[in-house]
Scaffold this motif. Structure first.
Motif, mmCIF file in Angstrom:
data_model
loop_
_atom_site.group_PDB
_atom_site.id
_atom_site.type_symbol
_atom_site.label_atom_id
_atom_site.label_comp_id
_atom_site.label_asym_id
_atom_site.label_seq_id
_atom_site.Cartn_x
_atom_site.Cartn_y
_atom_site.Cartn_z
ATOM 1 N N THR A 272 -3.201 1.872 5.837
ATOM 2 C CA THR A 272 -2.262 2.813 5.235
ATOM 3 C C THR A 272 -1.630 2.134 4.029
ATOM 4 O OG1 THR A 272 -0.583 2.045 6.818
ATOM 5 C CG2 THR A 272 -1.712 4.105 7.330
ATOM 6 N N MET A 273 -1.083 2.943 3.123
ATOM 7 C CA MET A 273 -0.514 2.335 1.933
ATOM 8 C C MET A 273 0.682 1.462 2.308
ATOM 9 S SD MET A 273 -1.591 2.160 -1.104
ATOM 10 C CE MET A 273 -2.500 3.638 -1.580
ATOM 11 N N PHE A 274 1.536 1.980 3.196
ATOM 12 C CA PHE A 274 2.606 1.166 3.762
ATOM 13 C C PHE A 274 2.453 1.138 5.275
ATOM 14 C CE2 PHE A 274 4.568 2.348 -0.347
ATOM 15 C CZ PHE A 274 4.738 1.060 -0.839
ATOM 16 N N ALA A 275 2.605 -0.051 5.839
ATOM 17 C CA ALA A 275 2.315 -0.236 7.261
ATOM 18 C C ALA A 275 3.301 0.490 8.158
ATOM 19 C CB ALA A 275 2.310 -1.729 7.593
ATOM 20 N N CYS A 276 4.531 0.713 7.680
ATOM 21 C CA CYS A 276 5.490 1.450 8.511
ATOM 22 C C CYS A 276 4.966 2.846 8.834
ATOM 23 C CB CYS A 276 6.859 1.504 7.829
ATOM 24 S SG CYS A 276 6.850 2.147 6.144
ATOM 25 N N ASP A 277 4.150 3.417 7.955
ATOM 26 C CA ASP A 277 3.557 4.722 8.249
ATOM 27 C C ASP A 277 2.614 4.649 9.444
ATOM 28 O OD1 ASP A 277 4.834 6.183 6.261
ATOM 29 O OD2 ASP A 277 3.311 5.735 4.758
ATOM 30 N N LYS A 278 1.881 3.550 9.562
ATOM 31 C CA LYS A 278 0.929 3.437 10.664
ATOM 32 C C LYS A 278 1.646 3.389 12.003
ATOM 33 C CE LYS A 278 -3.437 1.438 11.969
ATOM 34 N NZ LYS A 278 -4.521 0.498 11.639
ATOM 35 N N PHE A 279 2.835 2.763 12.006
ATOM 36 C CA PHE A 279 3.579 2.628 13.254
ATOM 37 C C PHE A 279 4.730 3.618 13.356
ATOM 38 C CE2 PHE A 279 1.813 -1.738 12.540
ATOM 39 C CZ PHE A 279 0.824 -1.631 13.506
ATOM 40 N N ASP A 280 4.779 4.568 12.420
ATOM 41 C CA ASP A 280 5.654 5.738 12.517
ATOM 42 C C ASP A 280 7.140 5.386 12.564
ATOM 43 O OD1 ASP A 280 6.199 8.450 12.608
ATOM 44 O OD2 ASP A 280 6.129 8.539 14.797
ATOM 45 N N TYR A 281 7.596 4.624 11.597
ATOM 46 C CA TYR A 281 9.035 4.392 11.442
ATOM 47 C C TYR A 281 9.375 4.381 9.959
ATOM 48 C CZ TYR A 281 8.005 -0.566 10.360
ATOM 49 O OH TYR A 281 7.539 -1.739 9.805
ATOM 50 N N VAL A 282 10.611 4.704 9.657
ATOM 51 C CA VAL A 282 11.083 4.717 8.274
ATOM 52 C C VAL A 282 12.158 3.634 8.129
ATOM 53 C CG1 VAL A 282 12.169 6.051 6.441
ATOM 54 C CG2 VAL A 282 10.602 7.172 8.037
ATOM 55 N N PRO A 283 11.876 2.581 7.395
ATOM 56 C CA PRO A 283 12.867 1.522 7.191
ATOM 57 C C PRO A 283 13.855 1.908 6.100
ATOM 58 C CG PRO A 283 10.876 0.969 6.025
ATOM 59 C CD PRO A 283 10.606 2.287 6.716
ATOM 60 N N ASP A 284 14.832 1.053 5.890
ATOM 61 C CA ASP A 284 15.774 1.238 4.780
ATOM 62 C C ASP A 284 15.274 0.571 3.512
ATOM 63 O OD1 ASP A 284 18.071 2.543 6.266
ATOM 64 O OD2 ASP A 284 17.778 0.727 7.457
ATOM 65 N N ILE A 285 14.508 -0.502 3.693
ATOM 66 C CA ILE A 285 13.928 -1.255 2.576
ATOM 67 C C ILE A 285 12.518 -1.677 2.968
ATOM 68 C CG2 ILE A 285 14.104 -3.326 1.122
ATOM 69 C CD1 ILE A 285 17.108 -3.381 1.686
ATOM 70 N N ILE A 286 11.596 -1.600 2.012
ATOM 71 C CA ILE A 286 10.273 -2.204 2.158
ATOM 72 C C ILE A 286 10.158 -3.324 1.139
ATOM 73 C CG2 ILE A 286 7.784 -1.882 1.875
ATOM 74 C CD1 ILE A 286 8.164 1.039 2.694
ATOM 75 N N THR A 287 9.732 -4.507 1.596
ATOM 76 C CA THR A 287 9.377 -5.568 0.662
ATOM 77 C C THR A 287 7.856 -5.662 0.627
ATOM 78 O OG1 THR A 287 9.594 -7.223 2.418
ATOM 79 C CG2 THR A 287 11.495 -6.872 0.989
ATOM 80 N N CYS A 288 7.281 -5.789 -0.573
ATOM 81 C CA CYS A 288 5.826 -5.794 -0.702
ATOM 82 C C CYS A 288 5.416 -6.617 -1.915
ATOM 83 C CB CYS A 288 5.288 -4.367 -0.805
ATOM 84 S SG CYS A 288 5.983 -3.394 -2.161
ATOM 85 N N ALA A 289 4.139 -6.961 -1.972
ATOM 86 C CA ALA A 289 3.628 -7.761 -3.089
ATOM 87 C C ALA A 289 2.103 -7.789 -3.021
ATOM 88 C CB ALA A 289 4.220 -9.182 -3.051
ATOM 89 N N LYS A 290 1.555 -8.887 -2.600
ATOM 90 C CA LYS A 290 0.163 -9.291 -2.569
ATOM 91 C C LYS A 290 -0.872 -8.235 -2.978
ATOM 92 C CE LYS A 290 1.005 -12.808 1.017
ATOM 93 N NZ LYS A 290 0.626 -14.030 0.307
ATOM 94 N N GLY A 291 -1.109 -7.241 -2.114
ATOM 95 C CA GLY A 291 -2.209 -6.319 -2.342
ATOM 96 C C GLY A 291 -1.968 -5.271 -3.404
ATOM 97 N N MET A 292 -0.763 -5.247 -3.990
ATOM 98 C CA MET A 292 -0.442 -4.198 -4.960
ATOM 99 C C MET A 292 -1.388 -4.218 -6.153
ATOM 100 S SD MET A 292 3.150 -3.301 -6.918
ATOM 101 C CE MET A 292 4.143 -3.965 -5.597
#
Length: 461
Positions: A272-292
């Motif tokens: 999934t584009m963001f992993a929180c979608d795969k585990f069905d939760y909505v965080p307040d902040i996403i930190t991301c980098a590497k695969g972008m």
């Protein structure tokens, strides 16, 4: 024409001048430095022309695979037009386009994108934002952070403080205070009193330990909980069913921010584009980098909910006094957009979802070996834990792990054509995270190399 290298001279220069990251430099005083010169798809080549499977996607990075000429061409064109301009009170089109695209991919109301140049900086930014937000909203004592045991969140002082690896932290102490650890979701080594519990019950227990930590510290002092969707260090711990839903409830109850640290897990690593979608939760902040950008140019980001951004957008004097010179770099932003185009055009996320069970099943064949205790993970992100005794799950002592991982496995795997990670952060594991273009043929090659090397490793114990 293939470029020729003076391997001896290059290796000596590397030892003399290139201070490699997380590296025992002394080990290369009288040994050649492995030097990679080319990549194509799921494979890399060294200066001797030897071919290897890139079983770690560089460093959980090269999602779309090596050798994507179109990404190099995008970088060239953008550099010719606008090579650099900061996003300090100014904008440039590619940063704007990328921010909008990331906001559209992100769940819930995570619509504000703050660019960094890497994952550690994104984590650092998230903690600073959490503390600043609560000061602006009348809760100035909320500044503490909770994270998990053995978890890795980066090397900057704040991110390192959040990290749960004591050996990584000790040389740099004192670090930033006010960080606290809770149990991780390693189901293979869950506490004895939970041995007969279901995964759901274990997940509930692990999540409830976050509530215990918040109550122990005082809810009016805790700002945020930092969690990876699948924890990297320790060997790919996926969340038990219901874990993140319970964590979300706890964070909401005590007004604590949930930060989904997706530096590794975002952009297709789990399908999934963001992993929180795969585990069905909505965080307040996403930190991301590497695969972008699939690693073709460095960039990272902190993606923030409208609620957290509101005081900074509506208060005339409220400025987030934080930034990085190269955050939102024009070339990196352009490459990220082109990389995300590849994701959509080639269906890379769906490719991972279609093949993750096949990858797991292929690795699970190794469980017939006496040294393999557990195979775990999700998507294209797996860890193989090694044990001395499968029946008791007895692990290796420090000296044995040193001989196994650094004395044999790291070199033997590479010599047999597999670049991956033999890791001792926690119990000894081998980590695998190939480019998202990898298919069953690559999985089979990985399994065969691992089988041979692990069989030999058992004879050396």
């Amino acid at each position: 024409m293939t470029q020729q290298y003076d391997n001896a001279a290059l290796s000596k220069s590397a030892y003399d001048h290139l201070w490699m990251h997380f590296t025992r430099m002394s080990s290369y005083e009288n040994a050649p430095v492995p030097t990679i010169v080319r990549g194509e798809g799921s494979y890399i080549w060294d200066t001797n022309g030897r071919k290897y499977i890139d079983g770690l996607a560089g460093l959980f990075v090269v999602q779309a695979g090596h050798g994507r000429a179109e990404l190099a061409e995008v970088a060239r064109k953008q550099a010719e037009q606008l090579a650099f301009f900061p996003v300090w009170s100014y904008a440039h089109p590619k940063a704007v386009e990328l921010a909008e695209r990331l906001a559209n991919y992100a769940p819930g109301d995570l619509n504000k994108v703050f660019f960094t140049t890497g994952g550690g900086e994104a984590v650092e930014s998230a903690w600073k934002l959490a503390k600043h937000y609560f000061k602006l909203t009348g809760k100035p004592t909320k500044h503490k952070v909770i994270s998990r045991a053995i978890a890795y969140h980066g090397t900057p002082q704040g991110a390192l403080s959040i990290t749960g690896l004591p050996d990584y932290k000790a040389p740099y102490e004192p670090l930033v205070p006010s960080t606290f650890r809770v149990p991780n979701t390693n189901q293979y080594r869950k506490p004895e009193f939970l041995a007969d519990d279901s995964p759901e019950a274990f997940g509930r227990w692990a999540a409830d330990q976050i509530e215990v930590a918040i109550l122990n510290e005082g809810p009016d002092t805790v700002a945020a909980v930092f969690l990876e969707p699948v924890q990297n260090a320790g060997g790919c711990f996926p969340p038990p069913p219901g874990y993140f839903q319970r964590v979300r409830e706890i964070c909401d109850q005590y007004d604590v921010l949930l930060v989904s640290d997706e530096v590794i897990c975002a952009f297709g690593r789990l399908g999934t584009m963001f992993a929180c979608d795969k585990f069905d939760y909505v965080p307040d902040i996403i930190t991301c980098a590497k695969g972008m950008t699939s690693g073709y140019s460095p960039i990272g980001a902190m993606i923030v909910s409208d609620r957290l951004a509101e005081p900074f957008y509506n208060g005339s004097d409220n400025v987030f006094m934080h930034g990085y010179t190269f955050g939102g770099h024009p070339v990196s932003s352009a490459v990220a957009l082109a990389n995300l185009d590849i994701f959509e055009r080639e269906g890379l996320n769906q490719h991972v979802l279609d093949n993750e069970s096949k990858f797991l099943a292929t690795l699970q064949k190794l469980q017939d070996l006496p040294i393999v205790g557990d195979v775990r993970g999700n998507g294209y992100f797996y860890g193989i834990e090694m044990v001395k005794d499968k029946s008791t799950k007895e692990t290796f002592d420090e000296d044995e792990a040193e001989r196994l991982l650094r004395g044999f496995l790291s070199t033997a795997l590479y010599d047999n054509g597999l670049y991956c990670r033999a890791d001792d952060r926690g119990d000894p594991v081998i980590q695998l995270s190939p480019p998202l273009v990898a298919d069953q043929g690559v999985f089979d090659e990985i399994e065969q190399i691992l089988r041979g090397v692990l069989t030999e490793a058992w004879t050396k114990l």
